[in-house]
Design an enzyme around this catalytic site. Structure first.
Site, mmCIF file in Angstrom:
data_model
loop_
_atom_site.group_PDB
_atom_site.id
_atom_site.type_symbol
_atom_site.label_atom_id
_atom_site.label_comp_id
_atom_site.label_asym_id
_atom_site.label_seq_id
_atom_site.Cartn_x
_atom_site.Cartn_y
_atom_site.Cartn_z
ATOM 1 C CG ASP A 265 -1.854 1.172 1.277
ATOM 2 O OD1 ASP A 265 -2.703 1.279 0.380
ATOM 3 O OD2 ASP A 265 -1.723 1.988 2.213
ATOM 4 C CD GLU A 302 -2.252 2.790 -3.359
ATOM 5 O OE1 GLU A 302 -3.216 3.524 -3.610
ATOM 6 O OE2 GLU A 302 -1.966 2.420 -2.202
#
Length: 604
Positions: A265, A302
């Protein structure tokens, strides 16, 4: 059993195991992979640094033993490396013996090249919201033709329901989802269906509630700041052990649960000024584990940096992450489908079809161009020689791009089935690694909203108020914003598994299955060479053609019929079509119905 904990600033540490206290002794470094592990067979390696500050004691314990640590006579806290939190983030830890689980299905892995991912949130994939309940629908995913299930974060967080991005205890599984044993059952069952499993992990911050790491040591630093406050300590004093903590957690997921990959993330929030960036160290450790395990393992980042270095191999000077999400493709596709133009969509909405063509042929739209949303130039061009297209993920929807909208509305709540079919065709025949968000395959119309279950009343109210203020600034009335703490917000977000049995959902599901089958059967669609992709479009008639070798993906985004030129005299076989579609005539034009798509092969 040997218990260990890193607490460099403590003057006295005591283990409490099954109600008995054991004084711990200082040790120069960690001698195992952490407390609460499988016991015999645990070994040091990546994730175990030698900077001191460790405490150690042997105590009688076995699978299920409840324990915690008291620092300098303070309250008993859960183990930072806890493998299980039966009573939630604030409760005692429990020993997990990973060797007790019997794996039924031999598994040699599925690599990233050629993959089709499916993002899944355990808590809303089924009404029950558990890993065991999700297992029931694995045959559906196998028949759909995806290759990997990407689970959103599973680490423990307060309450029962939430997105998982405020998790703590980075080595444990959220108990309401079923805990460690349920994750193993899910992974084993997925492997039995030929599906790999990827887990979304959050290394850039921890949740504000239940986070006891600061009591143990300098896990965070004021040297850098992130949207969540103090940064995770990757480069300040004590960072050797913090990096080892994160690395050990990542490798444990892949090793102990037989996962196939990790999604990382918001890696742009990993502030690290050291000569070897944390991501490079992590990718090196994962590659080494893959070699030891004898199966492919991969990392997907990401990142909003549009930096090719993220996925360029380490030996070529990059960070070596195996793939990254590509929001530019999403933004270009969304503006072409919906004409949205607010916020970060503005640059794409000026000329949506040219923007989409640029991402399909070059990967990034912002590759050094000016970003009006950021007020500066952004990104860097990709080189197809160092970045094959499978290193970028393509998607029409994700948890972020749905759930971070005011009311969590999906594309299916705005677009016709035909335009949804166009989106699916562009994603699933793209040169990139495609990803679907759960329910997208049948055009689910259930929203996917932002929901929490904070047990701290002040935190709950702060989240509720902050959410309403955020969207009120964009013109939304506060009364229209779902209350994150209302259980009905989560309930509304659960998939309706009766939808696929009703029109038009049944047809959309069949279309997505047809496209994933084409991706497997047509060699051109598996070719990751971006330099061979060609795109033609007409901004007035709103059609677009993606050329990949002899295969053409043709979409008509307009509400009228169009005749799309494929080349005079071209002989074409229609491989798949959303609406009835005859091969092109002598003029080489393909007649395409309004809001429809087709995939054709041009005869050599």
């Amino acid at each position: 059993m040997l218990f260990e904990v890193w607490a460099p600033e403590a003057g006295r540490v005591e283990l409490r195991a099954d109600g008995t206290a054991y004084a711990m002794e200082r040790a120069p470094s960690s001698g195992s992979s952490g407390s609460g592990d499988s016991g015999p067979g645990s070994s040091s390696g990546p994730g175990c640094a030698a900077s001191g500050g460790w405490w150690r004691v042997a105590a009688p314990a076995g699978h299920g033993t409840r324990y915690g640590f008291s620092l300098d006579g303070g309250p008993v806290l859960p183990d930072p490396r806890s493998r299980r939190q039966p009573d939630g983030p604030d409760g005692l830890s429990a020993v997990v013996d990973h060797a007790r689980f019997t794996w039924r299905h031999p598994w040699h892995g599925r690599p990233l090249p050629g993959a089709v991912l499916y993002e899944l949130h355990v808590g809303t994939f089924t009404p029950e919201g558990t890993l065991d309940a999700a297992v029931r629908h694995l045959p559906h995913l196998a028949e759909l033709g995806v290759t990997h299930v990407e689970l959103m974060p599973l680490c423990p967080f307060p309450g029962t329901h939430g997105w998982g991005y405020e998790g703590v205890s980075l080595w444990a599984v959220h108990e309401p989802y079923g805990g460690p044993e349920a994750l193993k059952r899910f992974v084993d069952a997925a492997h039995g269906h030929g599906l790999g499993v990827v887990l979304d992990v959050v290394h850039n911050h921890l949740g504000p509630s239940g986070n006891h790491l600061p009591a143990f040591g300098p896990y965070f630093t004021q040297t850098h700041h992130t949207p969540w406050g103090a940064a995770v300590n990757l480069d300040a004093p004590g960072s050797d052990e913090v990096r080892a903590y994160l690395l050990g957690s990542a490798l444990a997921w892949l090793r102990d649960y037989r996962l196939d990959g990790l999604r990382l993330d918001a890696v742009h929030a990993l502030r690290d000024t050291r000569a070897t960036h944390y991501l490079a160290e992590l990718s090196s450790s994962v590659d080494a584990l893959a070699a030891r395990e004898g199966r492919p393992l991969f990392l997907i980042a990401e990142s909003d940096l549009n930096d090719p270095a993220t996925t360029i191999p380490r030996e070529a000077g990059g960070l070596g992450v195996h793939a990254q999400w590509n929001d530019d493709f999403h933004h270009a596709l969304r503006t072409a489908l919906t004409a949205e133009s607010q916020g970060y969509y503005a640059d794409f909405a000026r000329d949506p079809l040219p923007a989409l063509a640029k991402t399909l042929t070059g990967g990034f739209f912002h590759d050094g161009t000016y970003s009006s949303f950021r007020g500066r130039s952004h990104g860097r061009p990709l080189d197809p020689r160092t970045t094959p297209a499978h290193r970028l993920l393509a998607y029409a929807q994700t948890h972020d791009q749905i759930g971070n909208r005011a009311v969590g509305d999906r594309l299916a709540q705005h677009l016709s089935p035909g335009l949804l079919a166009c989106a699916a065709a562009l994603v699933l025949t793209s040169p990139f690694t495609p990803m679907l968000f759960m329910g997208e395959e049948w055009g689910a119309r259930t929203p996917w909203q932002f929901f929490t279950d904070h047990t701290d009343p002040e935190l709950a109210e702060a989240v509720r108020t902050g959410r309403r203020r955020e969207f009120a600034a964009h013109g939304w009335p506060e009364s229209a914003i779902p209350d994150p703490q209302d259980p009905e917000t989560r309930n509304r977000s659960c998939l309706d598994w009766q939808e696929p049995e009703r029109p038009p959902h049944t047809r959309l599901l069949s279309w997505n299955r047809e496209l994933t089958a084409l991706r497997r059967s047509q060699p051109e669609l598996a070719n990751p060479d971006l330099s061979g992709v060609r795109v033609a479009y007409d901004t007035r008639e709103r059609w677009l053609v993606v050329r990949r070798g002899a295969v053409r993906t043709v979409v008509n985004l307009s509400d009228g019929e169009v005749k799309v030129p494929l080349g005079r005299g071209a002989r074409a076989e229609v491989l798949a079509a959303w609406a009835p579609c005859a091969p092109p005539g002598a003029d080489g034009r393909l007649r395409l119905a309004p809001e429809s798509a087709a995939v054709v092969r041009i005869a050599e």
